[in-house]
Design a protein around this motif. Structure first.
Motif, PDB file in Angstrom:
ATOM      1  N   SER A   1     -28.713 -12.061  26.518  1.00  0.00           N
ATOM      2  CA  SER A   1     -29.015 -12.765  25.272  1.00  0.00           C
ATOM      3  C   SER A   1     -28.729 -11.905  24.045  1.00  0.00           C
ATOM      4  N   PHE A   2     -28.888 -10.588  24.155  1.00  0.00           N
ATOM      5  CA  PHE A   2     -28.581  -9.722  23.017  1.00  0.00           C
ATOM      6  C   PHE A   2     -27.088  -9.742  22.695  1.00  0.00           C
ATOM      7  N   ALA A   3     -26.259  -9.676  23.706  1.00  0.00           N
ATOM      8  CA  ALA A   3     -24.811  -9.711  23.490  1.00  0.00           C
ATOM      9  C   ALA A   3     -24.373 -11.084  23.003  1.00  0.00           C
ATOM     10  N   ILE A   4     -24.980 -12.137  23.527  1.00  0.00           N
ATOM     11  CA  ILE A   4     -24.617 -13.493  23.116  1.00  0.00           C
ATOM     12  C   ILE A   4     -25.000 -13.736  21.667  1.00  0.00           C
TER      13      ILE A   4
ATOM     14  N   GLY B   1     -18.240 -24.708  16.918  1.00  0.00           N
ATOM     15  CA  GLY B   1     -18.088 -23.744  17.999  1.00  0.00           C
ATOM     16  C   GLY B   1     -19.400 -23.449  18.701  1.00  0.00           C
ATOM     17  N   LEU B   2     -20.463 -23.339  17.928  1.00  0.00           N
ATOM     18  CA  LEU B   2     -21.774 -23.115  18.537  1.00  0.00           C
ATOM     19  C   LEU B   2     -22.188 -24.311  19.393  1.00  0.00           C
ATOM     20  N   LEU B   3     -21.915 -25.514  18.905  1.00  0.00           N
ATOM     21  CA  LEU B   3     -22.281 -26.707  19.673  1.00  0.00           C
ATOM     22  C   LEU B   3     -21.462 -26.847  20.952  1.00  0.00           C
ATOM     23  N   VAL B   4     -20.185 -26.490  20.885  1.00  0.00           N
ATOM     24  CA  VAL B   4     -19.328 -26.577  22.071  1.00  0.00           C
ATOM     25  C   VAL B   4     -19.816 -25.613  23.153  1.00  0.00           C
ATOM     26  N   VAL B   5     -20.234 -24.434  22.762  1.00  0.00           N
ATOM     27  CA  VAL B   5     -20.730 -23.460  23.735  1.00  0.00           C
ATOM     28  C   VAL B   5     -22.128 -23.843  24.220  1.00  0.00           C
ATOM     29  N   ALA B   6     -22.928 -24.437  23.346  1.00  0.00           N
ATOM     30  CA  ALA B   6     -24.302 -24.776  23.717  1.00  0.00           C
ATOM     31  C   ALA B   6     -24.384 -25.954  24.682  1.00  0.00           C
TER      32      ALA B   6
ATOM     33  N   ALA C   1     -30.601 -20.026  19.135  1.00  0.00           N
ATOM     34  CA  ALA C   1     -30.643 -21.128  20.100  1.00  0.00           C
ATOM     35  C   ALA C   1     -29.661 -20.895  21.243  1.00  0.00           C
ATOM     36  N   LEU C   2     -28.482 -20.392  20.914  1.00  0.00           N
ATOM     37  CA  LEU C   2     -27.484 -20.112  21.938  1.00  0.00           C
ATOM     38  C   LEU C   2     -27.963 -19.023  22.886  1.00  0.00           C
ATOM     39  N   ALA C   3     -28.546 -17.961  22.350  1.00  0.00           N
ATOM     40  CA  ALA C   3     -29.052 -16.882  23.183  1.00  0.00           C
ATOM     41  C   ALA C   3     -30.215 -17.351  24.053  1.00  0.00           C
ATOM     42  N   ALA C   4     -31.083 -18.183  23.499  1.00  0.00           N
ATOM     43  CA  ALA C   4     -32.207 -18.695  24.278  1.00  0.00           C
ATOM     44  C   ALA C   4     -31.721 -19.621  25.399  1.00  0.00           C
ATOM     45  N   LEU C   5     -30.761 -20.480  25.093  1.00  0.00           N
ATOM     46  CA  LEU C   5     -30.217 -21.360  26.128  1.00  0.00           C
ATOM     47  C   LEU C   5     -29.541 -20.561  27.231  1.00  0.00           C
TER      48      LEU C   5
END
Length: 96
Positions: free
Chosen positions: A57-60, A80-85, A30-34
């Motif tokens: 997106s690959f690196a993310i 952490g994922l939510l804060v970045v997303a 989800a993070l890479a797609a966003l």
């Protein structure tokens, strides 16, 4: 009855590991797609933005997987994922 209690306890100990695996797989995706969509909000040509987003997106995704297993708890991994997303979602929302 003791064997059943031991089996339930072992399953309960796997909970944080399963949560981290889910965070790495689904949260990282989800993070890479966003991030790949949010790049379209940058002031650059659309074809270049699409290519940049796809490559980033690959690196993310790899960074998200490393992050999930590097933090102390599964709760911190999800947080952490939510804060970045959150800012990525705001940027991606402007493109949609």
């Amino acid at each position: 009855m003791t064997a059943v209690a031991g089996w339930i306890r072992r399953i309960g100990e796997l909970g944080p590991l399963v949560s981290r695996i889910a965070a790495a797989l689904f949260g990282g995706y989800a993070l890479a797609a966003l991030a790949s969509v949010a790049v379209l909000a940058l002031p650059m040509a659309k074809p270049q933005a699409v290519l940049t987003g796809m490559l980033a997106s690959f690196a993310i995704y790899a960074g998200a997987v490393i992050w999930v297993f590097a933090v102390r708890s599964a709760l911190r991994a999800w947080a952490g994922l939510l804060v970045v997303a959150a800012p990525l979602l705001a940027a991606a929302w402007s493109v949609w």
